[in-house]
Design a protein around this motif. Structure first.
Motif, short mmCIF file in Angstrom:
data_model
loop_
_atom_site.label_atom_id
_atom_site.label_comp_id
_atom_site.label_asym_id
_atom_site.label_seq_id
_atom_site.Cartn_x
_atom_site.Cartn_y
_atom_site.Cartn_z
N ALA A 140 48.74 36.31 37.15
CA ALA A 140 48.93 37.16 38.26
C ALA A 140 47.68 37.27 39.23
O ALA A 140 47.34 37.10 40.43
CB ALA A 140 49.82 38.57 38.38
N LEU A 141 46.60 37.88 38.42
CA LEU A 141 45.13 37.98 39.49
C LEU A 141 44.55 36.58 39.94
O LEU A 141 44.29 36.46 40.87
CB LEU A 141 44.40 38.63 38.34
N ALA A 142 44.71 35.49 38.74
CA ALA A 142 44.28 34.11 39.17
C ALA A 142 45.11 33.61 40.24
O ALA A 142 44.47 32.81 40.88
CB ALA A 142 44.26 33.36 38.01
N SER A 143 46.27 34.05 40.67
CA SER A 143 46.98 33.12 41.61
C SER A 143 46.84 33.70 42.92
O SER A 143 47.17 33.28 43.97
CB SER A 143 48.38 33.50 41.25
N ASP A 144 45.82 34.81 42.89
CA ASP A 144 45.63 35.38 44.57
C ASP A 144 44.22 34.98 44.76
O ASP A 144 43.22 35.52 44.20
CB ASP A 144 45.63 36.88 44.42
N PRO A 145 43.92 33.86 45.45
CA PRO A 145 42.66 33.37 45.71
C PRO A 145 41.64 34.23 46.57
O PRO A 145 40.55 34.18 46.44
CB PRO A 145 42.90 32.00 46.54
N GLU A 146 42.31 35.21 47.17
CA GLU A 146 41.46 36.03 47.90
C GLU A 146 40.90 37.19 47.29
O GLU A 146 40.46 38.29 48.09
CB GLU A 146 42.07 36.51 49.44
N CYS A 147 41.37 37.76 46.22
CA CYS A 147 41.43 38.94 45.60
C CYS A 147 39.99 39.08 44.92
O CYS A 147 39.37 38.02 44.59
CB CYS A 147 42.58 39.28 44.60
N ARG A 148 39.42 40.39 44.50
CA ARG A 148 38.13 40.40 44.08
C ARG A 148 38.05 40.02 42.61
O ARG A 148 36.78 39.26 42.21
CB ARG A 148 37.86 42.00 44.00
N ALA A 149 39.07 39.96 41.73
CA ALA A 149 39.21 39.53 40.56
C ALA A 149 38.90 37.96 40.43
O ALA A 149 37.92 37.49 39.65
CB ALA A 149 40.32 39.84 39.81
N VAL A 150 39.40 37.36 41.43
CA VAL A 150 39.13 35.89 41.53
C VAL A 150 37.59 35.50 41.96
O VAL A 150 36.97 34.47 41.57
CB VAL A 150 40.23 35.22 42.46
N ASP A 151 37.10 36.34 42.87
CA ASP A 151 35.74 36.31 43.40
C ASP A 151 34.68 36.41 42.17
O ASP A 151 33.70 35.69 42.10
CB ASP A 151 35.42 37.39 44.36
N VAL A 152 35.10 37.48 41.43
CA VAL A 152 34.35 37.58 39.96
C VAL A 152 34.35 36.26 38.92
O VAL A 152 33.18 36.01 38.69
CB VAL A 152 34.65 38.81 39.10
N LEU A 153 35.72 35.81 38.82
CA LEU A 153 35.83 34.57 38.02
C LEU A 153 35.01 33.61 38.61
O LEU A 153 34.38 32.79 37.88
CB LEU A 153 37.38 34.58 37.86
N ARG A 154 35.30 33.28 39.74
CA ARG A 154 34.47 31.97 40.38
C ARG A 154 32.95 32.20 40.24
O ARG A 154 32.28 31.38 40.06
CB ARG A 154 34.91 31.90 41.73
N ALA A 155 32.46 33.45 40.56
CA ALA A 155 31.04 33.58 40.50
C ALA A 155 30.52 33.55 39.11
O ALA A 155 29.50 33.11 38.94
CB ALA A 155 30.58 35.02 40.90
N ALA A 156 31.37 33.69 38.21
CA ALA A 156 31.02 33.40 36.78
C ALA A 156 31.20 32.45 36.55
O ALA A 156 30.79 31.77 35.22
CB ALA A 156 31.71 34.29 35.87
N GLY A 157 31.86 31.09 37.11
CA GLY A 157 31.72 29.95 36.88
C GLY A 157 33.12 29.34 36.20
O GLY A 157 33.39 28.27 35.88
N LEU A 158 34.27 30.14 36.59
CA LEU A 158 35.51 29.79 35.92
C LEU A 158 36.19 29.26 37.18
O LEU A 158 35.99 29.72 38.23
CB LEU A 158 36.14 31.09 35.33
N ASP A 159 36.90 27.98 37.02
CA ASP A 159 37.77 27.48 37.84
C ASP A 159 39.10 28.05 37.99
O ASP A 159 39.65 27.62 36.90
CB ASP A 159 37.85 25.78 37.66
N VAL A 160 39.48 28.75 38.91
CA VAL A 160 40.89 29.20 38.87
C VAL A 160 41.98 28.42 39.88
O VAL A 160 42.92 28.47 39.89
CB VAL A 160 40.87 30.68 39.34
N SER A 161 41.33 27.18 40.26
CA SER A 161 42.11 26.33 41.22
C SER A 161 43.37 25.95 40.39
O SER A 161 44.28 25.23 41.09
CB SER A 161 41.19 25.46 42.08
N GLY A 162 42.98 25.55 39.11
CA GLY A 162 44.17 24.95 38.40
C GLY A 162 45.22 25.73 38.15
O GLY A 162 46.14 25.48 37.26
N TYR A 163 45.46 27.06 38.44
CA TYR A 163 46.62 28.02 38.32
C TYR A 163 47.89 27.14 38.43
O TYR A 163 48.05 26.49 39.49
CB TYR A 163 46.45 29.29 39.14
N ARG A 164 48.72 27.55 37.32
CA ARG A 164 49.88 26.60 37.60
C ARG A 164 51.06 27.61 37.32
O ARG A 164 52.39 26.94 37.40
CB ARG A 164 49.94 25.75 36.25
N ASP A 165 51.04 28.77 37.38
CA ASP A 165 52.08 29.69 37.14
C ASP A 165 53.04 29.70 35.96
O ASP A 165 54.00 30.15 35.63
CB ASP A 165 53.00 29.92 38.57
#
Length: 171
Positions: A140-165
């Motif tokens: 659920a966190l990864a599915s919101d591209p504008e949330c702070r959790a995704v910001d942190v995940l991206r900054a750490a180098g994780l690609d969350v764009s492949g979220y498939r639900d």
């Protein structure tokens, strides 16, 4: 949307909501304590992510996927109060659609964090389970591209764009 599956989630009483696993109820309580300790006015998705990765080994493993990147994620989350997250201080994590939802003791839930908890419950239901767990929340966190959790995940180098639900963020 949620009326067919019991009452809406009461964010002030998540500790009593049996639609969340014991671990996920602990994550919510830990996120509230973390926000209060940090002097934040709201529990945001970064608080949820930090608590989730500390408490739930399955979510931590899914986030890491054998890459060692979970250490970087936790590093960014720890730095939140000493620099990385200072740009968030005093702002509401919001899509603009909903007001901050108040919780017990005056610390409110950001609209994005409240939506993540609700979406985790909906994901569990779609997956045929009665309780949302840490993987549901991570998705659920990864599915919101504008949330702070995704910001942190991206900054750490994780690609969350492949979220498939339909599976963990790292799958």
């Amino acid at each position: 949307m949620y009326s067919n599956h019991g009452p809406p989630l009461d964010l002030s009483h998540l500790a009593d909501d049996l639609r969340l696993t014991v671990e996920l109820r602990s994550v919510a309580a830990s996120a509230r304590r973390r926000a209060t300790r940090d002097g934040d006015q709201q529990i945001d998705t970064a608080h949820l992510l930090h608590s989730l990765l500390e408490i739930d080994p399955l979510a931590r493993a899914a986030c890491d996927a054998g890459t060692g990147q979970v250490v970087r994620v936790l590093g960014y989350l720890v730095q939140r109060s000493i620099g990385y997250g200072l740009r968030w201080r005093g702002t509401v994590e919001d899509s603009g659609a909903l007001p901050t939802v108040q919780a017990v003791a005056g610390t409110g839930w950001s609209p994005a964090a409240a939506a993540a908890i609700r979406n985790a419950v909906a994901l569990a239901r779609r997956r045929g389970r009665t309780q949302a767990d840490g993987i549901d929340l991570l998705d659920a966190l990864a599915s919101d591209p504008e949330c702070r959790a995704v910001d942190v995940l991206r900054a750490a180098g994780l690609d969350v764009s492949g979220y498939r639900d339909d599976g963990p963020v790292a799958s």
